[in-house]
Design a protein around this motif. Structure first.
Motif, PDB file in Angstrom:
ATOM      1  N   LEU A   3       1.006  -1.329   0.005  1.00 18.65           N
ATOM      2  CA  LEU A   3       0.052   0.035   0.104  1.00 18.65           C
ATOM      3  C   LEU A   3       0.873   1.150   0.096  1.00 18.65           C
ATOM      4  CD1 LEU A   3      -2.812   1.265   0.472  1.00 18.65           C
ATOM      5  CD2 LEU A   3      -2.576   1.112   3.038  1.00 18.65           C
ATOM      6  N   ILE A   5       0.335   5.623   0.174  1.00 16.68           N
ATOM      7  CA  ILE A   5      -0.540   6.497   0.554  1.00 16.68           C
ATOM      8  C   ILE A   5       0.129   7.906   0.283  1.00 16.68           C
ATOM      9  CG2 ILE A   5      -2.061   7.760   2.181  1.00 16.68           C
ATOM     10  CD1 ILE A   5      -2.140   5.031   3.844  1.00 16.68           C
ATOM     11  N   LEU A  14      -4.665   6.387  -2.459  1.00 12.00           N
ATOM     12  CA  LEU A  14      -4.500   4.854  -2.069  1.00 12.00           C
ATOM     13  C   LEU A  14      -3.854   4.189  -3.443  1.00 12.00           C
ATOM     14  CD1 LEU A  14      -7.384   3.941   0.334  1.00 12.00           C
ATOM     15  CD2 LEU A  14      -5.132   5.275   0.945  1.00 12.00           C
ATOM     16  N   LEU A  18      -4.927  -2.862   0.006  1.00 11.20           N
ATOM     17  CA  LEU A  18      -4.974  -2.523   1.388  1.00 11.20           C
ATOM     18  C   LEU A  18      -5.627  -3.976   1.994  1.00 11.20           C
ATOM     19  CD1 LEU A  18      -5.534  -0.567   3.790  1.00 11.20           C
ATOM     20  CD2 LEU A  18      -7.774  -0.184   2.770  1.00 11.20           C
ATOM     21  N   PHE A  26      -2.483   2.397   7.085  1.00 13.69           N
ATOM     22  CA  PHE A  26      -3.764   3.109   6.828  1.00 13.69           C
ATOM     23  C   PHE A  26      -4.164   3.795   8.097  1.00 13.69           C
ATOM     24  CE2 PHE A  26      -8.333   3.288   6.521  1.00 13.69           C
ATOM     25  CZ  PHE A  26      -8.374   3.766   5.244  1.00 13.69           C
ATOM     26  N   GLU A  29      -2.084   7.023   9.306  1.00  7.99           N
ATOM     27  CA  GLU A  29      -2.307   8.000   8.424  1.00  7.99           C
ATOM     28  C   GLU A  29      -3.562   8.678   8.530  1.00  7.99           C
ATOM     29  OE1 GLU A  29      -0.710  10.483   5.468  1.00  7.99           O
ATOM     30  OE2 GLU A  29       0.464   8.615   6.116  1.00  7.99           O
ATOM     31  N   GLY A  54      -9.553  -4.332   4.995  1.00  5.64           N
ATOM     32  CA  GLY A  54      -9.199  -2.981   4.739  1.00  5.64           C
ATOM     33  C   GLY A  54     -10.820  -2.588   4.377  1.00  5.64           C
TER      34      GLY A  54
END
Length: 96
Positions: A3, A5, A14, A18, A26, A29, A54
């Motif tokens: 992943l 970001i 993205l 995920l 994730f 962030e 996810g």
């Protein structure tokens, strides 16, 4: 693929996958983003796959945005799993 970001102010992209392995990245962030912004846009256009963990994380992010009065927009035609989850959620809400 892992992943990635990327962000520019309150717009986040993205890219990759995920899943259970990178859910911590994730969550960290967006926890940080919730402290900085009152409006967020997340693009899932480059998201290649998403597992149940996810989908749950994005659902949780949506719930947190409502709780903290943060405007959250999820844009892009990325993963079918995410679209189907929210589509099913809305149908269940209407039927109740």
């Amino acid at each position: 693929m892992d992943l990635r970001i990327t962000s520019c102010n309150n717009f986040f992209k993205l890219k990759g996958e995920l899943n259970k392995r990178n859910i911590g990245l994730f969550q960290n962030e967006f926890q940080s983003a919730f402290e900085k912004f009152n409006r967020l846009t997340i693009s899932v256009e480059a998201l290649e796959s998403i597992d149940k963990t996810g989908v749950n994380a994005i659902t949780e992010l949506h719930s947190m945005s409502i709780k903290h009065n943060i405007e959250l927009s999820i844009v892009g035609s990325g993963c079918k799993e995410l679209y189907n989850h929210f589509k099913t959620l809305n149908v269940g809400t209407v039927a109740a």
